[in-house]
Structures are given as structure tokens and as C-alpha cells.
Design a protein around this motif. Structure first.
Motif: not given
Length: 73
Positions: A5-14, A67-71
């Protein structure tokens, strides 16, 4: 299988006042501000699959990628 899942926001640190130019590349629960929910999910994944790399978050001022990685069985 990988779910991203991706977004184009300001980012978590901000969002958390960690600076506009900061980048984040974290495995949950190493970043304490992700809260109880993501920490619990990461703990369950670790218990099921034995490693810490199944839930990751990468964030920069250009956006965030979870990212969620499931075997596969």
C-alpha cells in the motif's frame, strides 16, 4: 505473496515532527510511534513465520510504502 500500500503524502516523519527531510525505513515494532495495532500484527507474524521482516514501512517526504509479505504454503 506481497501486499503493498503506497501513498504520496508528506511521509510519516513529517507527521510526527521528525523533520521534513527525514526518511524512515523501519520494521515494526522498532518504531514506537506505530502503535499497538501494527506492533501486535508484527508480533503475530513473527510468531507464525519466525522472522521480523514480514511487515515493513518505508517513508520519505515523497510518500509512504507499507509492505506485508506472507510466505506461500
Amino acid at each position: 505473496a506481497v501486499v503493498r500500500v503506497e501513498d504520496t503524502g508528506v511521509g510519516i516523519p513529517a507527521l510526527f515532527g521528525l523533520g521534513d527531510g527525514a526518511a524512515l525505513d523501519a520494521e515494526i515494532p522498532d518504531a514506537p510511534f506505530f502503535g499497538v495495532g501494527l506492533s501486535n500484527v508484527a508480533d503475530r507474524l513473527r510468531q507464525l513465520y519466525g522472522t521480523d521482516d514480514h511487515l515493513t514501512i518505508q517513508s520519505s517526504p515523497d510518500g509512504t510504502l507499507a509492505s506485508l509479505r506472507l510466505p506461500l504454503s
